[in-house]
Design a protein around this motif. Structure first.
Motif, mmCIF file in Angstrom:
data_model
loop_
_atom_site.group_PDB
_atom_site.id
_atom_site.type_symbol
_atom_site.label_atom_id
_atom_site.label_comp_id
_atom_site.label_asym_id
_atom_site.label_seq_id
_atom_site.Cartn_x
_atom_site.Cartn_y
_atom_site.Cartn_z
ATOM 1 N N ALA A 1 -4.630 4.966 0.143
ATOM 2 C CA ALA A 1 -4.481 3.381 0.047
ATOM 3 C C ALA A 1 -5.755 2.722 -0.498
ATOM 4 O O ALA A 1 -5.532 1.876 -1.548
ATOM 5 C CB ALA A 1 -4.397 3.082 1.518
ATOM 6 N N LEU B 1 -0.026 -6.391 12.783
ATOM 7 C CA LEU B 1 -0.167 -6.668 14.230
ATOM 8 C C LEU B 1 -1.736 -6.095 14.762
ATOM 9 O O LEU B 1 -2.234 -6.993 15.305
ATOM 10 C CB LEU B 1 1.028 -6.214 14.865
ATOM 11 N N HIS B 2 -1.874 -5.027 14.321
ATOM 12 C CA HIS B 2 -2.931 -4.212 14.649
ATOM 13 C C HIS B 2 -4.180 -4.946 14.240
ATOM 14 O O HIS B 2 -5.190 -5.334 14.885
ATOM 15 C CB HIS B 2 -3.142 -2.649 14.312
ATOM 16 N N LEU C 1 -12.564 2.283 7.083
ATOM 17 C CA LEU C 1 -12.048 0.873 7.668
ATOM 18 C C LEU C 1 -10.329 0.968 7.539
ATOM 19 O O LEU C 1 -9.701 0.860 8.732
ATOM 20 C CB LEU C 1 -12.414 -0.515 6.992
ATOM 21 N N ILE C 2 -9.857 1.514 6.455
ATOM 22 C CA ILE C 2 -8.450 1.293 6.215
ATOM 23 C C ILE C 2 -7.831 2.674 7.086
ATOM 24 O O ILE C 2 -6.764 2.457 7.551
ATOM 25 C CB ILE C 2 -8.099 1.791 4.710
ATOM 26 N N LEU D 1 -12.084 -5.310 13.307
ATOM 27 C CA LEU D 1 -11.108 -4.697 12.031
ATOM 28 C C LEU D 1 -10.832 -5.683 10.762
ATOM 29 O O LEU D 1 -11.454 -5.284 9.750
ATOM 30 C CB LEU D 1 -10.093 -3.736 12.668
ATOM 31 N N LYS E 1 -8.584 3.061 10.080
ATOM 32 C CA LYS E 1 -8.453 2.676 11.530
ATOM 33 C C LYS E 1 -6.967 1.942 11.593
ATOM 34 O O LYS E 1 -6.621 1.646 12.678
ATOM 35 C CB LYS E 1 -9.512 1.700 11.820
ATOM 36 N N LEU E 2 -6.333 1.843 10.354
ATOM 37 C CA LEU E 2 -5.133 1.321 10.700
ATOM 38 C C LEU E 2 -4.019 2.354 11.289
ATOM 39 O O LEU E 2 -4.099 3.332 11.131
ATOM 40 C CB LEU E 2 -4.290 0.592 9.149
ATOM 41 N N PRO E 3 -3.043 1.785 12.069
ATOM 42 C CA PRO E 3 -2.159 2.715 12.754
ATOM 43 C C PRO E 3 -1.145 3.530 11.850
ATOM 44 O O PRO E 3 -0.855 2.802 10.646
ATOM 45 C CB PRO E 3 -1.362 1.911 13.495
ATOM 46 N N GLY E 4 -1.030 4.743 11.800
ATOM 47 C CA GLY E 4 -0.118 5.337 10.928
ATOM 48 C C GLY E 4 -0.993 5.814 9.622
ATOM 49 O O GLY E 4 -0.184 6.519 8.732
ATOM 50 N N LEU E 5 -2.204 5.445 9.309
ATOM 51 C CA LEU E 5 -2.837 6.288 8.192
ATOM 52 C C LEU E 5 -3.817 7.178 8.754
ATOM 53 O O LEU E 5 -4.890 6.756 9.249
ATOM 54 C CB LEU E 5 -3.535 5.051 7.678
ATOM 55 N N GLY F 1 4.741 -7.334 18.764
ATOM 56 C CA GLY F 1 5.689 -6.768 18.021
ATOM 57 C C GLY F 1 6.957 -6.364 18.507
ATOM 58 O O GLY F 1 8.104 -6.399 17.693
ATOM 59 N N ARG G 1 3.279 -2.926 11.767
ATOM 60 C CA ARG G 1 2.634 -2.624 12.825
ATOM 61 C C ARG G 1 1.041 -2.775 12.411
ATOM 62 O O ARG G 1 0.047 -3.283 13.104
ATOM 63 C CB ARG G 1 2.762 -0.865 12.939
ATOM 64 N N LEU H 1 0.941 -1.219 0.102
ATOM 65 C CA LEU H 1 -0.109 0.004 0.034
ATOM 66 C C LEU H 1 0.868 1.128 0.140
ATOM 67 O O LEU H 1 1.922 1.243 0.611
ATOM 68 C CB LEU H 1 -0.929 0.013 1.168
ATOM 69 N N PRO H 2 0.356 2.167 -0.636
ATOM 70 C CA PRO H 2 1.246 3.550 -0.681
ATOM 71 C C PRO H 2 1.515 4.019 0.801
ATOM 72 O O PRO H 2 0.281 4.018 1.335
ATOM 73 C CB PRO H 2 0.386 4.403 -1.664
#
Lengths: 201, 201
Positions: free
Chosen positions: B31, A33-34, B16-17, A42, B19-23, B92, A30, A20-21
């Protein structure tokens, strides 16, 4: 990840998420794992949403937008101005303009810009339907809203030439200082364009 | 996204995407668009990988690691030192240590740190099996590899007290200057620890 410290299922998940970009190997781990820790809240819903989207999403035969119907909801919307087409590079650009609610007309998604070095020629872009639409009876203006990059601008020139015979007005976005922008951070080209197109108060 | 400019399927996918960490919202849109444009190469395989992972992944009943088998591959690995347990906060962290190939023994995943303000008490952590394992015959050393944060360190103290009666050596990671680190960028606590634990050459 450089070294496989997980089973093949998790390794594949991390590897695919990493495509993914904006996600490097560390953030892909990460994210994976989430997902694994939020399996029911999710991971399953996201897998379902992706499967459904993959089934339902089609490219609009008229403008190149993506939607669950073709022609897309925008092309079918009777309240929109059918005489104006805004030409954008990607669906992401279309979304950005729609969020800003600044286009009353329809769109046409080019799907990229001309880039001879990358082997992208006119045949690779969504141009045939654009010319057809431009030659139709309804259209009176085409607003070229391609990125203000070298590729975007040279593609804009090519398209202007291509549409010369069509009886439509061709316009482009204005160049100038972004709203909220600080002069100190702007490049010389933008400053020159902003001065050249200055407005009398 | 603040405004819905897409159909409900794409809007749900983006949500939903996101909700991923870092996005954030912007990168979630990027994405999602990338997935939609690579339906067969990426979106379907990723949905499949997530569905499969959701089916197969279980938590190791022994150490709390995630794997497709329980006990996990690490706990079942006969070549590993069964006398040493490395206690980590998250899976992790376990992955990070495995990538570095620095732990010859087994692991125990605590699943967090004590945090009274967030309502995380001893019962919320994977402590019962840790005490059981510590009191078993095989274990001679427990290396506490929790994060060097206030929560990590206070949890380490709690666990040291908890394991007082168990006949095991308890150790923790050394504090000091990270390899490749510049002194100028390090905090005073790290510098003080590095000086206190200085090695004679």
């Amino acid at each position: 990840m450089s070294k496989n410290v997980t089973g093949p299922e998790i390794a594949e998940l991390i590897q695919l998420i990493g495509k993914l970009p904006g996600l490097g190997p560390r953030s892909a781990r990460r994210a994976a794992l989430h997902l694994l820790q939020k399996k029911d809240q999710l991971m399953r819903p996201l897998a379902k949403a992706m499967t459904e989207a993959a089934e339902k999403i089609v490219e609009c035969s008229n403008c190149g937008n993506i939607d669950t119907i073709s022609p897309c909801a925008i092309c079918q919307d009777e309240r929109r101005d059918k005489s104006m087409i805004c030409l954008v590079e990607t669906v992401g650009d279309l979304w950005a303009l729609e969020r800003a609610e600044v286009i009353k007309g329809q769109y046409h998604v080019l799907g990229g810009t001309l880039s001879p070095l990358d082997g992208v020629g006119p045949d690779d872009l969504n141009l045939t339907t654009l010319v057809e639409r431009a030659n139709g009876d309804e259209i009176s203006e085409i607003l070229i809203a391609l990125n203000a990059t070298v590729e975007g601008q040279s593609t804009a020139h090519y398209i202007t030439d291509l549409l010369e015979d069509a009886n439509v007005k061709i316009s482009r976005l204005a160049h100038g200082v972004p709203v909220g922008g600080e002069l100190d951070y702007l490049d010389e080209g933008t400053l020159a364009a902003a001065i050249k197109s200055r407005k009398q108060l």
